[in-house]
Design an enzyme around this catalytic site. Structure first.
Site, PDB file in Angstrom:
ATOM      1  N   THR A 182      53.246  19.965   7.606  1.00  0.00           N
ATOM      2  CA  THR A 182      54.649  20.170   8.023  1.00  0.00           C
ATOM      3  C   THR A 182      55.059  19.341   9.235  1.00  0.00           C
ATOM      4  O   THR A 182      56.103  19.612   9.834  1.00  0.00           O
ATOM      5  CB  THR A 182      54.905  21.654   8.372  1.00  0.00           C
ATOM      6  OG1 THR A 182      54.094  21.982   9.511  1.00  0.00           O
ATOM      7  CG2 THR A 182      54.578  22.583   7.226  1.00  0.00           C
ATOM      8  N   TRP A 183      54.246  18.356   9.607  1.00  0.00           N
ATOM      9  CA  TRP A 183      54.598  17.550  10.785  1.00  0.00           C
ATOM     10  C   TRP A 183      55.939  16.856  10.504  1.00  0.00           C
ATOM     11  O   TRP A 183      56.130  16.332   9.399  1.00  0.00           O
ATOM     12  CB  TRP A 183      53.502  16.525  11.057  1.00  0.00           C
ATOM     13  CG  TRP A 183      53.596  15.874  12.401  1.00  0.00           C
ATOM     14  CD1 TRP A 183      54.372  16.257  13.460  1.00  0.00           C
ATOM     15  CD2 TRP A 183      52.865  14.724  12.838  1.00  0.00           C
ATOM     16  NE1 TRP A 183      54.165  15.427  14.521  1.00  0.00           N
ATOM     17  CE2 TRP A 183      53.255  14.478  14.184  1.00  0.00           C
ATOM     18  CE3 TRP A 183      51.921  13.888  12.242  1.00  0.00           C
ATOM     19  CZ2 TRP A 183      52.720  13.420  14.918  1.00  0.00           C
ATOM     20  CZ3 TRP A 183      51.398  12.834  12.983  1.00  0.00           C
ATOM     21  CH2 TRP A 183      51.801  12.600  14.305  1.00  0.00           C
ATOM     22  N   ASP A 205      50.187  24.247   6.910  1.00  0.00           N
ATOM     23  CA  ASP A 205      49.662  23.833   8.204  1.00  0.00           C
ATOM     24  C   ASP A 205      50.793  23.421   9.134  1.00  0.00           C
ATOM     25  O   ASP A 205      51.623  22.590   8.777  1.00  0.00           O
ATOM     26  CB  ASP A 205      48.723  22.623   8.014  1.00  0.00           C
ATOM     27  CG  ASP A 205      48.204  22.101   9.342  1.00  0.00           C
ATOM     28  OD1 ASP A 205      47.250  22.694   9.868  1.00  0.00           O
ATOM     29  OD2 ASP A 205      48.768  21.108   9.870  1.00  0.00           O
ATOM     30  N   TYR A 237      54.533  20.389  16.916  1.00  0.00           N
ATOM     31  CA  TYR A 237      55.443  19.691  16.011  1.00  0.00           C
ATOM     32  C   TYR A 237      56.892  20.050  16.332  1.00  0.00           C
ATOM     33  O   TYR A 237      57.333  21.174  16.112  1.00  0.00           O
ATOM     34  CB  TYR A 237      55.125  20.003  14.546  1.00  0.00           C
ATOM     35  CG  TYR A 237      53.706  19.645  14.110  1.00  0.00           C
ATOM     36  CD1 TYR A 237      52.941  18.728  14.830  1.00  0.00           C
ATOM     37  CD2 TYR A 237      53.128  20.214  12.996  1.00  0.00           C
ATOM     38  CE1 TYR A 237      51.651  18.401  14.453  1.00  0.00           C
ATOM     39  CE2 TYR A 237      51.827  19.889  12.605  1.00  0.00           C
ATOM     40  CZ  TYR A 237      51.100  18.984  13.344  1.00  0.00           C
ATOM     41  OH  TYR A 237      49.820  18.664  12.965  1.00  0.00           O
ATOM     42  N   GLN A 256      39.721  20.305  11.452  1.00  0.00           N
ATOM     43  CA  GLN A 256      40.787  19.543  10.782  1.00  0.00           C
ATOM     44  C   GLN A 256      40.807  18.126  11.344  1.00  0.00           C
ATOM     45  O   GLN A 256      40.989  17.935  12.545  1.00  0.00           O
ATOM     46  CB  GLN A 256      42.141  20.221  11.009  1.00  0.00           C
ATOM     47  CG  GLN A 256      43.255  19.519  10.267  1.00  0.00           C
ATOM     48  CD  GLN A 256      44.614  20.183  10.426  1.00  0.00           C
ATOM     49  OE1 GLN A 256      45.560  19.577  10.921  1.00  0.00           O
ATOM     50  NE2 GLN A 256      44.732  21.428  10.006  1.00  0.00           N
ATOM     51  N   TYR A 288      43.701  15.771   7.225  1.00  0.00           N
ATOM     52  CA  TYR A 288      45.118  15.526   7.517  1.00  0.00           C
ATOM     53  C   TYR A 288      45.507  14.077   7.248  1.00  0.00           C
ATOM     54  O   TYR A 288      44.649  13.204   7.150  1.00  0.00           O
ATOM     55  CB  TYR A 288      45.492  16.016   8.920  1.00  0.00           C
ATOM     56  CG  TYR A 288      45.044  15.225  10.145  1.00  0.00           C
ATOM     57  CD1 TYR A 288      45.545  13.962  10.437  1.00  0.00           C
ATOM     58  CD2 TYR A 288      44.188  15.806  11.067  1.00  0.00           C
ATOM     59  CE1 TYR A 288      45.190  13.286  11.590  1.00  0.00           C
ATOM     60  CE2 TYR A 288      43.819  15.142  12.243  1.00  0.00           C
ATOM     61  CZ  TYR A 288      44.320  13.879  12.493  1.00  0.00           C
ATOM     62  OH  TYR A 288      43.970  13.216  13.644  1.00  0.00           O
ATOM     63  N   LEU A 303      47.724  10.978   2.751  1.00  0.00           N
ATOM     64  CA  LEU A 303      48.512   9.926   2.082  1.00  0.00           C
ATOM     65  C   LEU A 303      48.753   8.749   3.020  1.00  0.00           C
ATOM     66  O   LEU A 303      49.651   7.937   2.780  1.00  0.00           O
ATOM     67  CB  LEU A 303      49.862  10.500   1.615  1.00  0.00           C
ATOM     68  CG  LEU A 303      49.773  11.667   0.631  1.00  0.00           C
ATOM     69  CD1 LEU A 303      51.156  12.244   0.345  1.00  0.00           C
ATOM     70  CD2 LEU A 303      49.119  11.209  -0.670  1.00  0.00           C
TER      71      LEU A 303
HETATM   72  P1  NDP Z   1      50.693  12.415   5.014  1.00  0.00           P
HETATM   73  O1  NDP Z   1      49.537  11.510   4.762  1.00  0.00           O
HETATM   74  O2  NDP Z   1      50.694  13.764   4.449  1.00  0.00           O
HETATM   75  O3  NDP Z   1      51.992  11.643   4.560  1.00  0.00           O
HETATM   76  C1  NDP Z   1      53.279  12.180   4.629  1.00  0.00           C
HETATM   77  C2  NDP Z   1      54.245  11.115   4.140  1.00  0.00           C
HETATM   78  O4  NDP Z   1      53.968  10.867   2.762  1.00  0.00           O
HETATM   79  C3  NDP Z   1      55.689  11.521   4.236  1.00  0.00           C
HETATM   80  O5  NDP Z   1      56.412  10.373   4.615  1.00  0.00           O
HETATM   81  C4  NDP Z   1      56.046  11.933   2.823  1.00  0.00           C
HETATM   82  O6  NDP Z   1      57.392  11.655   2.529  1.00  0.00           O
HETATM   83  C5  NDP Z   1      55.167  11.034   2.010  1.00  0.00           C
HETATM   84  N1  NDP Z   1      54.808  11.653   0.708  1.00  0.00           N
HETATM   85  C6  NDP Z   1      54.455  12.921   0.438  1.00  0.00           C
HETATM   86  N2  NDP Z   1      54.208  13.100  -0.860  1.00  0.00           N
HETATM   87  C7  NDP Z   1      54.433  11.905  -1.453  1.00  0.00           C
HETATM   88  C8  NDP Z   1      54.349  11.441  -2.795  1.00  0.00           C
HETATM   89  N3  NDP Z   1      53.965  12.253  -3.781  1.00  0.00           N
HETATM   90  N4  NDP Z   1      54.662  10.144  -3.043  1.00  0.00           N
HETATM   91  C9  NDP Z   1      55.028   9.306  -2.041  1.00  0.00           C
HETATM   92  N5  NDP Z   1      55.114   9.687  -0.756  1.00  0.00           N
HETATM   93  C10 NDP Z   1      54.814  10.971  -0.461  1.00  0.00           C
HETATM   94  O7  NDP Z   1      50.906  12.425   6.604  1.00  0.00           O
HETATM   95  P2  NDP Z   1      51.006  13.526   7.734  1.00  0.00           P
HETATM   96  O8  NDP Z   1      50.717  12.822   9.004  1.00  0.00           O
HETATM   97  O9  NDP Z   1      52.255  14.298   7.617  1.00  0.00           O
HETATM   98  O10 NDP Z   1      49.756  14.492   7.474  1.00  0.00           O
HETATM   99  C11 NDP Z   1      49.825  15.674   6.720  1.00  0.00           C
HETATM  100  C12 NDP Z   1      49.767  16.907   7.598  1.00  0.00           C
HETATM  101  O11 NDP Z   1      48.557  16.984   8.320  1.00  0.00           O
HETATM  102  C13 NDP Z   1      50.854  16.930   8.698  1.00  0.00           C
HETATM  103  O12 NDP Z   1      52.126  17.168   8.169  1.00  0.00           O
HETATM  104  C14 NDP Z   1      50.285  17.979   9.604  1.00  0.00           C
HETATM  105  O13 NDP Z   1      50.525  19.270   9.082  1.00  0.00           O
HETATM  106  C15 NDP Z   1      48.792  17.639   9.570  1.00  0.00           C
HETATM  107  N6  NDP Z   1      48.387  16.726  10.666  1.00  0.00           N
HETATM  108  C16 NDP Z   1      47.486  17.208  11.592  1.00  0.00           C
HETATM  109  C17 NDP Z   1      47.088  16.441  12.653  1.00  0.00           C
HETATM  110  C18 NDP Z   1      46.143  16.997  13.658  1.00  0.00           C
HETATM  111  O14 NDP Z   1      45.978  16.398  14.729  1.00  0.00           O
HETATM  112  N7  NDP Z   1      45.483  18.096  13.388  1.00  0.00           N
HETATM  113  C19 NDP Z   1      47.583  15.061  12.839  1.00  0.00           C
HETATM  114  C20 NDP Z   1      48.453  14.618  11.768  1.00  0.00           C
HETATM  115  C21 NDP Z   1      48.820  15.436  10.744  1.00  0.00           C
HETATM  116  P3  NDP Z   1      58.477  12.843   2.408  1.00  0.00           P
HETATM  117  O15 NDP Z   1      58.397  13.604   3.676  1.00  0.00           O
HETATM  118  O16 NDP Z   1      59.736  12.111   2.192  1.00  0.00           O
HETATM  119  O17 NDP Z   1      58.070  13.686   1.228  1.00  0.00           O
END
Ligand code: NDP
Length: 284
Positions: A20-21, A49, A54, A164, A192, A195
């Site tokens: 949900t970041w 998560d 965030y 994580q 995390y 993608l």
């Molecule tokens: P992700 O690798 O999950 O990528 C998210 C991006 O991918 C968004 O731009 C999203 O676009 C896009 N996306 C999602 N689904 C698709 C799809 N099927 N096809 C194409 N593009 C897609 O990156 P995050 O950094 O958000 O990592 C996921 C989660 O991990 C975070 O949201 C957070 O909860 C956690 N996290 C934890 C950290 C830590 O320090 N513990 C650090 C970083 C992240 P759209 O939004 O338009 O769908």
């Protein structure tokens, strides 16, 4: 279709969760974000998560609104900032997070990364929260191999159920050591940014070619689905991609159908080589 992962306290959840970041940062996207999380729950996902960091709590508020009427469907994860990880700070942060999340307990509470507060102090506070029923379990995030050894050396190490960390095709460092070590200590790895944050990784030619060779019940596979299927191939690992729309969310759910072949895995190893030596844990 949905693979399950079991924490060492016996709780089982689907291996695919939801990140949900950035949710809540743009008001015009809020209803899509809530619809996405709810569609995930409808599709049988449980892990959501979030973190107090965030959007300074805005992501937790989005989650709170999404789960308000269906708390029992959710395995809720949030994180405390290292700057709030003192005995008092942890209780205050958790209380504030629970308000925003519109619930009276979290399933899992994580230390977002290690700061200057001694781990034993933070973990003792986590235990207090658990005794009070405010959290059901706790863990850490962004902890490398030596950090995890430090966790084990505290008197509470046994209670840490997860670590994580960053894991995707373009960040494979943990395959050298941390992944196996955490498995051995029964700390579930939560991957995390699986993608690659939706960036350049998804435009890789090899990923595109493999996507063309696979299909799902919803049609041709996409590079993002291949990247996610690749992370989900690991046993006892939870992946938490963030999808801001129902479209992306449902694509991610369907990615669980994809079984990569040995040839696919070899091609991906050539395009995104596994680590040949210790790589310090990368963080975002
Ligand atoms: P992700 O690798 O999950 O990528 C998210 C991006 O991918 C968004 O731009 C999203 O676009 C896009 N996306 C999602 N689904 C698709 C799809 N099927 N096809 C194409 N593009 C897609 O990156 P995050 O950094 O958000 O990592 C996921 C989660 O991990 C975070 O949201 C957070 O909860 C956690 N996290 C934890 C950290 C830590 O320090 N513990 C650090 C970083 C992240 P759209 O939004 O338009 O769908």
């Amino acid at each position: 279709m949905t693979r399950k992962v079991r924490f060492k306290n016996g709780v089982e959840v689907p291996a695919l969760g939801m990140g949900t970041w950035n949710m809540g940062d743009d008001v015009s996207l809020r209803s899509d974000e809530i619809a996405s999380l709810q569609a995930g729950l409808d599709a049988g996902l449980r892990v959501i998560d979030t973190a107090e960091m965030y959007g300074n709590g805005r992501s937790e508020s989005v989650v709170g609104e999404a789960i308000e009427k269906r708390r029992d469907d959710v395995f809720l994860v949030s994180k405390v900032l290292p700057s709030n990880a003192s005995a008092r700070g942890v209780v205050r942060s958790c209380t504030d997070s629970l308000k925003r999340l519109r619930t009276d307990y979290m399933d899992l509470y994580l230390l977002h990364w290690q700061g200057s507060v001694p781990l034993a102090e933070t973990f003792e506070a986590f235990e207090t929260l658990r005794d009070r029923g405010m959290i059901r379990s706790w863990g850490v995030s962004n902890f490398d191999t030596t950090d995890m050894e430090e966790v084990e050396q505290t008197s509470y190490g046994e209670s840490c159920v997860t670590n994580q960390v960053l894991y995707s095709l373009s960040h494979r460092g943990i395959e050298f050591d941390l992944l196996e070590e955490d498995r051995a200590r029964q700390a579930v790895t939560m991957a995390y940014s699986p993608l690659g944050q939706g960036g350049g990784m998804l435009r890789d030619n090899v990923l595109a070619r493999i996507a063309r060779q696979h299909s799902t019940s919803q049609g041709a596979a996409t590079p993002a689905q291949i990247a996610l299927a690749w992370v989900l191939r690991q046993p006892s690992l939870i992946a938490i991609p963030k999808a801001g729309s129902k479209k992306h969310l449902l694509e991610n759910v369907v990615a669980q159908e994809i079984r990569l072949t040995d040839d696919d895995l070899l091609a991906l190893d050539r395009a995104f080589p596994p680590p040949g030596r210790k790589v310090p844990l990368e963080v975002i």
